[in-house]
Design a protein around this motif. Sequence first.
Motif, mmCIF file in Angstrom:
data_model
loop_
_atom_site.group_PDB
_atom_site.id
_atom_site.type_symbol
_atom_site.label_atom_id
_atom_site.label_comp_id
_atom_site.label_asym_id
_atom_site.label_seq_id
_atom_site.Cartn_x
_atom_site.Cartn_y
_atom_site.Cartn_z
ATOM 1 N N ASN A 1 -5.970 5.019 -1.070
ATOM 2 C CA ASN A 1 -6.352 5.501 0.034
ATOM 3 C C ASN A 1 -8.021 5.353 -0.080
ATOM 4 N N VAL A 2 -8.980 4.745 0.734
ATOM 5 C CA VAL A 2 -10.033 4.391 0.624
ATOM 6 C C VAL A 2 -10.818 5.773 1.048
ATOM 7 N N LEU A 3 -11.759 6.064 0.172
ATOM 8 C CA LEU A 3 -12.480 7.252 0.162
ATOM 9 C C LEU A 3 -13.896 6.846 0.571
ATOM 10 N N VAL A 4 -14.379 5.634 -0.114
ATOM 11 C CA VAL A 4 -15.994 5.218 -0.028
ATOM 12 C C VAL A 4 -15.850 3.777 0.591
ATOM 13 N N ASP A 5 -16.463 3.383 1.675
ATOM 14 C CA ASP A 5 -16.120 1.993 1.950
ATOM 15 C C ASP A 5 -17.617 1.507 2.531
ATOM 16 N N ARG B 1 -23.207 2.799 2.690
ATOM 17 C CA ARG B 1 -21.779 3.492 2.157
ATOM 18 C C ARG B 1 -21.471 4.523 3.348
ATOM 19 N N ILE B 2 -20.082 4.662 3.568
ATOM 20 C CA ILE B 2 -19.704 5.374 4.585
ATOM 21 C C ILE B 2 -18.431 6.174 3.810
ATOM 22 N N TYR B 3 -18.324 7.529 4.124
ATOM 23 C CA TYR B 3 -17.398 8.506 3.410
ATOM 24 C C TYR B 3 -16.240 8.471 4.403
ATOM 25 N N LYS B 4 -15.151 8.230 4.106
ATOM 26 C CA LYS B 4 -13.914 8.228 5.128
ATOM 27 C C LYS B 4 -13.273 9.567 5.176
ATOM 28 N N TYR B 5 -13.759 10.412 4.275
ATOM 29 C CA TYR B 5 -12.868 11.824 4.208
ATOM 30 C C TYR B 5 -14.359 13.062 4.465
ATOM 31 N N ASP B 6 -14.089 13.879 5.048
ATOM 32 C CA ASP B 6 -15.089 15.475 4.953
ATOM 33 C C ASP B 6 -14.282 16.165 3.659
ATOM 34 N N THR B 7 -14.807 15.508 2.469
ATOM 35 C CA THR B 7 -14.426 16.543 1.211
ATOM 36 C C THR B 7 -15.689 16.759 0.311
ATOM 37 N N SER B 8 -15.627 17.881 -0.317
ATOM 38 C CA SER B 8 -16.647 18.332 -1.323
ATOM 39 C C SER B 8 -16.689 17.386 -2.470
ATOM 40 N N LEU B 9 -15.931 16.153 -2.589
ATOM 41 C CA LEU B 9 -16.101 15.223 -3.628
ATOM 42 C C LEU B 9 -17.102 14.232 -3.263
ATOM 43 N N ASN B 10 -17.440 13.934 -1.884
ATOM 44 C CA ASN B 10 -18.543 13.270 -1.570
ATOM 45 C C ASN B 10 -19.866 13.402 -2.300
ATOM 46 N N GLN B 11 -19.960 14.511 -2.704
ATOM 47 C CA GLN B 11 -21.235 14.913 -3.577
ATOM 48 C C GLN B 11 -21.324 14.220 -4.849
ATOM 49 N N ILE B 12 -20.042 13.912 -5.417
ATOM 50 C CA ILE B 12 -19.983 13.319 -6.838
ATOM 51 C C ILE B 12 -19.846 11.852 -6.634
ATOM 52 N N PHE B 13 -19.388 11.197 -5.440
ATOM 53 C CA PHE B 13 -19.299 9.783 -5.481
ATOM 54 C C PHE B 13 -20.794 9.217 -5.730
#
Length: 640
Positions: A62-66, A209-221
């Motif tokens: 699954n694509v997380l960052v595109d 960069r675009i984030y595909k999900y609203d998740t707390s992980l976005n901070q560490i990408f």
Amino acid sequence: MKSKIYLIKILIVVINIVVVWRLYDICIVNHEKYEYLSSITNEKIIESNTTLRGRILDCKGNVLVDNKGIKVLYYTKIPEIKLSEEIKIAESLAKVIDLNDFRVTDLQINEYVYKKYKTDIDKRINKEKLKKYNERKLNENDYLNYKYSLITNEEKTSISNLEVYIYNLMNSGYSYQDKVIKKNLTDEEFTMINEMNLSGIRVDIDYVRIYKYDTSLNQIFGSIGPITKENKAKYLNNGYKLNSIVGVSFLEKTYEKYLKGSARKYKIKSDNTLEVVDEGKKGNDLVLTIDIDKQIKIDNVLKEEIINAKKSPNTKYYNGSNIVVSDPTNGHIIAMSSYEYNNGALNYNTIGILKNSYTVGSVVKAASMSTLYKYNAIPGDRVRDACVKLFSQNEKCSWKSLGIINDIDALAFSSNYYQFLGAIKLSGMEYKYNMKFNPARDDFNKYRDYFKTLGLGSKTMIDIDGEDVGILGSMISGDLLLNLTIGQYDTYTTLMLNNYIATIANGKCRYKLKIADSIVDESSNKRVINKDEILNNYEISDENYTRIKAGLRKVVTNGTAAYYMDKKYNASGKTGTSETFYGGANTYTKSFIAYFPSDDPKYALTIISPNISYKNSTSNYKYPINSKLSRKIANILFEN
């Protein structure tokens, strides 16, 4: 003499033949080849600033960052370009593009108008002024201001502020650098600019960069951006341009060399327009160990429980919890979630999982008990739970009287007394009421060194920049050694706790934690770039390890975590409560670690809820957030 002349003549003839043949080869036989070689030798090639970076994927693809392409208008100064040409470019662009929120100064306007109408304005210069200037009786600045005063109102109103602004953008910074004139060009602007064929002007596709999900992980990408001053030399030595866009934090920075693509290349043609000669290449996709479906569900239950907790009594100082789930058989992070409550809003706080450390309470007792096994300091098979009283110290007791206990019961029901007796025995002494107890620093080190082999007090080596190692108390005393054994002295991060319970779960070794695993190239070839790695072995006998497991299993079946998980998951774990401080108040921090199923561990779970309640005169209620979270998380992990 005649023979020498003869040889020279022959040599001259041979040389002429070679020259003639070479000219024939270049001009006739391989004319096209040499024409091409000449052209590419003299070509001026420029590169785009951004590249198409690789995506970031979860373990299932699954694509997380595109990437999202945006049209950007660039100006590249062509060597020997004339001032009049640059003015013409600025004038032309000002007619077809819109820019908001820009400003120009009066000085910039005057400078531009003078450059544009220099011939006409110079004709108005007073001869006396010119004479004074030539005789150095008038300085450069005053002379320029005088010339600016000769600008007519008609000349000033003939240009737009946008034209001035664009010209200044074209000539800002270093001459060799690309200048960004506008980002996010409209399709209409793009079409009109392409039709103009302006020298040095190109519309490039830059990628954000675009984030595909609203998740707390976005901070560490992590994020991408310009090369920083301190990293300039490193990047330039690796073939980057000074204005390249690179990964500047967390995963984007750590895996820059895999994620980066190759830049699009342009040739400067004879008419000073640009032609694409190389479309560039996309970077490799980075595959994480994260399962985004589980991650999102864990994010959601955490947000829900934080809101519920804040509605409950005694949560004045509570601001959020940390969760980490990993695979104990290899150190792969499956999910990690943290949110911070701030004035009704929930903000990402996943960085806190790496950086924030806490006194975590009795969750460390499996490590303490393992240390007692190593040094043959187990107090006994039948010990009546009580209190320890040291000289000049208050009594230190378990959370309640636990009756007759052994080592397994001491873990299951969380006896402080049992650990206190063991620490005194480890230090070479036997407990007596009101005794003076002055352990050596070496006694602290025995605990800490063994704790580190389990992950407490040592980095997990996770592949994210910024991991903290916690705080080791510097003072030593009998009371502090007892505190150390029950998790009330040194501090540990959420990652460390997860590394610790995962090590106990597999019973053999401590793996480094990791969040990235492999890359996938443009041809869909997959290659592991971050191999599973054993950091050290878990040094414990089979017999003692069996007893540690039995104690942790009993915690969940009928001990302090009896209601933390559905029994069908066959979990083992340990709870912890520590006395902490926040905002001048005495607070309580709750921790929980677990692995399940006990006989074949697939998941290692850690939850820390700092400052979940505080001491006050009206209520001692503690919202049971860790038990609520652990039940819900276990259900999520075992969903089909």
